[in-house]
Design a protein around this motif. Structure first.
Motif, PDB file in Angstrom:
ATOM      1  N   ALA A  79       0.531  18.453  -3.929  1.00 31.51           N
ATOM      2  CA  ALA A  79       1.425  17.298  -3.757  1.00 31.51           C
ATOM      3  C   ALA A  79       0.908  16.102  -4.550  1.00 31.51           C
ATOM      4  N   PHE A  80      -0.398  15.858  -4.509  1.00 29.77           N
ATOM      5  CA  PHE A  80      -0.968  14.739  -5.276  1.00 29.77           C
ATOM      6  C   PHE A  80      -0.857  14.973  -6.775  1.00 29.77           C
ATOM      7  N   ALA A  81      -0.908  16.212  -7.202  1.00 32.35           N
ATOM      8  CA  ALA A  81      -0.803  16.505  -8.638  1.00 32.35           C
ATOM      9  C   ALA A  81       0.626  16.329  -9.150  1.00 32.35           C
ATOM     10  N   GLY A  82       1.620  16.334  -8.247  1.00 32.47           N
ATOM     11  CA  GLY A  82       3.019  16.154  -8.652  1.00 32.47           C
ATOM     12  C   GLY A  82       3.370  14.692  -8.855  1.00 32.47           C
ATOM     13  N   ASN A  83       4.667  14.429  -8.992  1.00 30.81           N
ATOM     14  CA  ASN A  83       5.141  13.068  -9.257  1.00 30.81           C
ATOM     15  C   ASN A  83       5.841  12.413  -8.075  1.00 30.81           C
ATOM     16  N   ALA A  84       6.143  13.192  -7.024  1.00 27.68           N
ATOM     17  CA  ALA A  84       6.883  12.635  -5.900  1.00 27.68           C
ATOM     18  C   ALA A  84       6.035  11.614  -5.143  1.00 27.68           C
ATOM     19  N   PRO A  85       6.644  10.496  -4.713  1.00 31.09           N
ATOM     20  CA  PRO A  85       5.909   9.541  -3.857  1.00 31.09           C
ATOM     21  C   PRO A  85       5.421  10.228  -2.590  1.00 31.09           C
ATOM     22  N   LEU A  86       4.237   9.812  -2.120  1.00 33.24           N
ATOM     23  CA  LEU A  86       3.608  10.444  -0.965  1.00 33.24           C
ATOM     24  C   LEU A  86       3.343   9.418   0.123  1.00 33.24           C
ATOM     25  N   LEU A  87       3.477   9.857   1.367  1.00 37.61           N
ATOM     26  CA  LEU A  87       3.101   9.059   2.525  1.00 37.61           C
ATOM     27  C   LEU A  87       2.069   9.852   3.313  1.00 37.61           C
ATOM     28  N   ILE A  88       0.959   9.175   3.680  1.00 39.64           N
ATOM     29  CA  ILE A  88      -0.104   9.859   4.406  1.00 39.64           C
ATOM     30  C   ILE A  88      -0.692   8.919   5.452  1.00 39.64           C
ATOM     31  N   PHE A  89      -1.028   9.483   6.605  1.00 37.43           N
ATOM     32  CA  PHE A  89      -1.731   8.746   7.662  1.00 37.43           C
ATOM     33  C   PHE A  89      -3.181   9.225   7.655  1.00 37.43           C
ATOM     34  N   PRO A  90      -4.085   8.485   7.029  1.00 34.81           N
ATOM     35  CA  PRO A  90      -5.453   8.994   6.843  1.00 34.81           C
ATOM     36  C   PRO A  90      -6.250   9.121   8.126  1.00 34.81           C
ATOM     37  N   ALA A  91      -5.819   8.472   9.212  1.00 30.66           N
ATOM     38  CA  ALA A  91      -6.541   8.612  10.475  1.00 30.66           C
ATOM     39  C   ALA A  91      -6.319   9.986  11.076  1.00 30.66           C
ATOM     40  N   GLY A  92      -5.112  10.522  10.945  1.00 30.09           N
ATOM     41  CA  GLY A  92      -4.813  11.830  11.512  1.00 30.09           C
ATOM     42  C   GLY A  92      -4.706  11.841  13.024  1.00 30.09           C
ATOM     43  N   ARG A  93      -4.752  10.683  13.657  1.00 34.92           N
ATOM     44  CA  ARG A  93      -4.635  10.602  15.110  1.00 34.92           C
ATOM     45  C   ARG A  93      -3.946   9.292  15.482  1.00 34.92           C
ATOM     46  N   THR A  94      -3.391   9.251  16.681  1.00 37.05           N
ATOM     47  CA  THR A  94      -2.723   8.053  17.165  1.00 37.05           C
ATOM     48  C   THR A  94      -3.751   7.043  17.656  1.00 37.05           C
ATOM     49  N   ALA A  95      -3.471   5.765  17.447  1.00 36.59           N
ATOM     50  CA  ALA A  95      -4.418   4.710  17.819  1.00 36.59           C
ATOM     51  C   ALA A  95      -4.611   4.632  19.324  1.00 36.59           C
ATOM     52  N   ARG A  96      -5.824   4.253  19.725  1.00 32.19           N
ATOM     53  CA  ARG A  96      -6.146   3.945  21.110  1.00 32.19           C
ATOM     54  C   ARG A  96      -6.563   2.478  21.179  1.00 32.19           C
ATOM     55  N   ARG A  97      -6.553   1.936  22.370  1.00 28.78           N
ATOM     56  CA  ARG A  97      -6.945   0.542  22.541  1.00 28.78           C
ATOM     57  C   ARG A  97      -8.461   0.452  22.708  1.00 28.78           C
ATOM     58  N   SER A  98      -9.060  -0.439  21.917  1.00 34.91           N
ATOM     59  CA  SER A  98     -10.501  -0.647  21.969  1.00 34.91           C
ATOM     60  C   SER A  98     -10.768  -2.138  21.850  1.00 34.91           C
ATOM     61  N   SER A  99     -11.466  -2.706  22.858  1.00 33.52           N
ATOM     62  CA  SER A  99     -11.750  -4.149  22.874  1.00 33.52           C
ATOM     63  C   SER A  99     -10.459  -4.953  22.726  1.00 33.52           C
ATOM     64  N   ASN A 100      -9.425  -4.492  23.432  1.00 31.17           N
ATOM     65  CA  ASN A 100      -8.114  -5.151  23.438  1.00 31.17           C
ATOM     66  C   ASN A 100      -7.410  -5.126  22.080  1.00 31.17           C
ATOM     67  N   GLN A 101      -7.849  -4.249  21.185  1.00 24.44           N
ATOM     68  CA  GLN A 101      -7.192  -4.065  19.898  1.00 24.44           C
ATOM     69  C   GLN A 101      -6.927  -2.587  19.686  1.00 24.44           C
ATOM     70  N   LEU A 102      -5.899  -2.297  18.887  1.00 29.38           N
ATOM     71  CA  LEU A 102      -5.603  -0.905  18.564  1.00 29.38           C
ATOM     72  C   LEU A 102      -6.465  -0.454  17.395  1.00 29.38           C
ATOM     73  N   ASP A 103      -6.944   0.788  17.483  1.00 34.20           N
ATOM     74  CA  ASP A 103      -7.756   1.358  16.408  1.00 34.20           C
ATOM     75  C   ASP A 103      -7.459   2.848  16.349  1.00 34.20           C
ATOM     76  N   ASP A 104      -7.092   3.330  15.167  1.00 36.36           N
ATOM     77  CA  ASP A 104      -6.779   4.753  15.028  1.00 36.36           C
ATOM     78  C   ASP A 104      -7.974   5.574  14.545  1.00 36.36           C
ATOM     79  N   GLY A 105      -9.183   5.014  14.656  1.00 38.00           N
ATOM     80  CA  GLY A 105     -10.385   5.775  14.352  1.00 38.00           C
ATOM     81  C   GLY A 105     -10.690   5.845  12.871  1.00 38.00           C
ATOM     82  N   PRO A 106     -11.704   6.620  12.490  1.00 33.56           N
ATOM     83  CA  PRO A 106     -12.107   6.719  11.080  1.00 33.56           C
ATOM     84  C   PRO A 106     -10.985   7.297  10.214  1.00 33.56           C
ATOM     85  N   TRP A 107     -10.887   6.793   9.005  1.00 32.30           N
ATOM     86  CA  TRP A 107      -9.903   7.310   8.055  1.00 32.30           C
ATOM     87  C   TRP A 107     -10.562   8.337   7.137  1.00 32.30           C
ATOM     88  N   ALA A 108      -9.856   9.426   6.874  1.00 32.97           N
ATOM     89  CA  ALA A 108     -10.345  10.439   5.941  1.00 32.97           C
ATOM     90  C   ALA A 108     -10.239   9.912   4.514  1.00 32.97           C
TER      91      ALA A 108
END
Length: 523
Positions: A379-408
């Motif tokens: 997909a990256f080698a092609g020409n089509a625009p791409l959408l990716i969520f690098p966290a791969g997980r839904t955010a959780r609340r931490s210290s009253n802020q949302l954080d979706d964890g480490p990004w790949a």
């Protein structure tokens, strides 16, 4: 798809010219013309763009006489351009000071429209409200609400194109003073325009004069062929079977589940409600699927963008992941209008929804990460625009802020390797407090299984935030990615920090002599 538009004007205003096809800057444009202002209120071009403009009487701003321009000129300029980059240049605050307040809708093919609202000082972009959209110079909030209520009640009884046209011809719901076909002492409805959009053409039917004077047949009908035909309509048969999905995608887990546990899962994942909704959506064109989901959930995303990447730059969009599956549906709805060949790197289970299958780069979530790599690399080698969520997980609340964890780091690595531009998106939204409470309790009790994930379908069916905000950063070319840091791990960490700073960056006061408020000086 059918669009019906009533034009209200002063009775003494000169009659509009009947619709014609004009050759403008290499494009065929179909529109009626206002001889007084030189513009139009509704126009279509051969690329399938349809532009509609309503005056906004709820805002008090009026431009100075020496710079004032007819709002109809904006419609003709937009459809003549037929180019997203030119549209973005025209729809800038500094370019609009000569126009009185307006509401502008842009339909692309058979998709639901984008909306721009200009109040004289601020331009807001969003996915448009559900039909109908109305404006009134008298009681500018009450009368549109009254018309909307009547329109929806009438259409609910018999939802057809004939009903839609008939409603626009009536001086209801109460009196001609507030009617959809309006008539007052000095102003009235002076024409009705109906557009019928198919996969390969746009037909404009035009009735001149107040509706009570209309004959059954339109005064003029004009057919405009579309240069890039949309796919033919087809009926889909999307249906989710939770038991079959577990058996196919996670046979080891399926073998351990007892019948009562499977019944609980089917209830928690709202299988019956999802399939009822899919059954209603299966007759729509695939390109309207995500639009319609947002409307049924009464979601109206607000879009805050400084500049969008050009398709030729082969853009990669990376975004935080605040709420789950609805994030992908929302972004597809927004992005596919500009980038119709958009691909989304996502869970392969979503491919069970046939309307989404062509947009997916399927990632086998229950397999090893290396199993997904060939499809993502291709997909990256092609020409089509791409959408990716690098966290791969839904955010959780931490210290009253949302954080979706480490990004790949994979998106950065492949974007640099394939010389693709990268654009950060930040989606400001959240799930219900019950979702975060369950996540907190699970962590306190040291339960490893992500129990709160079982609530995500129900979170999607009843979103906590009805007007999520999407912030779009300035596109970043691969050479800029190289300069960010020494390693891709450091680069993706910088990008994550920048992503979460975008709402604050856009709140900065712009300085025209230095940089716009969305400049790349934070991070």
């Amino acid at each position: 798809m059918h669009i019906v538009f009533n034009r209200d004007e002063q009775k003494v205003r000169v009659k509009a010219l009947l619709p014609e096809i004009y050759q403008q800057t290499g494009l065929q444009v179909l529109m009626p013309l206002d001889p007084a202002g030189g513009g139009s209120w509704i126009a279509a071009n051969q690329q399938g763009w349809i532009c509609c403009l309503l005056n906004d009487y709820s805002a008090e701003y009026q431009p100075l006489p020496e710079v004032k321009r007819s709002r109809g000129l904006l419609v003709t300029a937009l459809v003549q351009g037929g180019d997203w980059h030119k549209l973005d240049l025209l729809l800038q605050t500094e370019q609009l000071t000569g126009y009185a307040p307006f509401r502008l809708l842009l339909f692309v093919g058979r998709q639901n429209p984008l909306s721009w609202s200009w109040n004289g000082s601020e331009l807001r972009q969003s996915i448009a409200d559900p039909s109908p959209i109305s404006s009134s110079s008298t009681f500018p909030r009450f009368i549109p609400w009254l018309r909307s209520l009547y329109w929806r009640m009438t259409m609910a009884k018999n939802p057809s194109a004939d009903t839609q046209l008939r409603v626009h011809q009536q001086a209801k719901p109460w009196h001609a003073f507030s009617g959809i076909a309006m008539q007052r002492q000095r102003v009235q409805t002076v024409s009705i325009t109906r557009l019928t959009i198919t996969n390969d053409s746009i037909r404009m039917d035009y009735w001149d004069g107040y509706p009570s004077t209309h004959d059954r047949l339109p005064d003029k009908s004009v057919l405009l062929p579309v240069s890039n035909p949309a796919p033919l309509l087809q009926t889909y048969s999307s249906k989710l079977d939770v038991k079959a999905l577990f058996k196919h995608y996670s046979p080891a887990l399926y073998s351990r589940l007892k019948p009562w546990q499977m019944s609980v899962l089917r209830c928690l994942l709202a299988e019956q409600r999802l399939n009822q909704a899919l059954g209603q959506l299966n007759t729509l064109p695939a390109e309207r699927f995500c639009d319609e989901v947002l409307q049924r959930l009464t979601l109206q995303p607000q879009i805050i963008a400084c500049r969008w990447p050009l398709p030729a730059s082969r853009p990669v969009f990376i975004c935080n992941h605040p709420t789950g599956g609805i994030d992908g549906l929302l972004l597809i709805s927004v992005l596919q209008k500009r980038y119709p060949d958009l691909l989304v790197v996502a869970n392969q289970v979503l491919g069970e929804v046939q309307q989404l299958a062509k947009n997916l780069v399927a990632v086998p979530v229950f397999a090893q990460p290396k199993d997904a790599l060939p499809a993502v690399q291709a997909a990256f080698a092609g020409n089509a625009p791409l959408l990716i969520f690098p966290a791969g997980r839904t955010a959780r609340r931490s210290s009253n802020q949302l954080d979706d964890g480490p990004w790949a780091k994979l998106a950065v690595t492949l974007a640099r390797r394939e010389q693709r531009s990268l654009t950060l998106l930040h989606l400001r939204s959240e799930n219900s407090r019950w979702f975060y409470l369950l996540a907190w309790l699970r962590q306190k009790l040291r339960i490893k299984a992500n129990l709160e994930m079982l609530l995500l379908v129900r979170e999607m069916l009843k979103p906590s935030v009805k007007q999520p905000q999407l912030f779009v950063d300035i596109p970043m070319h691969s050479i800029e990615l190289d300069a960010l840091a020494d390693t891709d791990r450091q680069r993706i960490s910088w990008l994550k920090r920048r992503c979460y700073q975008l709402p604050a960056i856009y709140q900065e006061t712009p300085d025209a002599d230095v940089k716009p408020s969305c400049s790349r000086r934070a991070g």
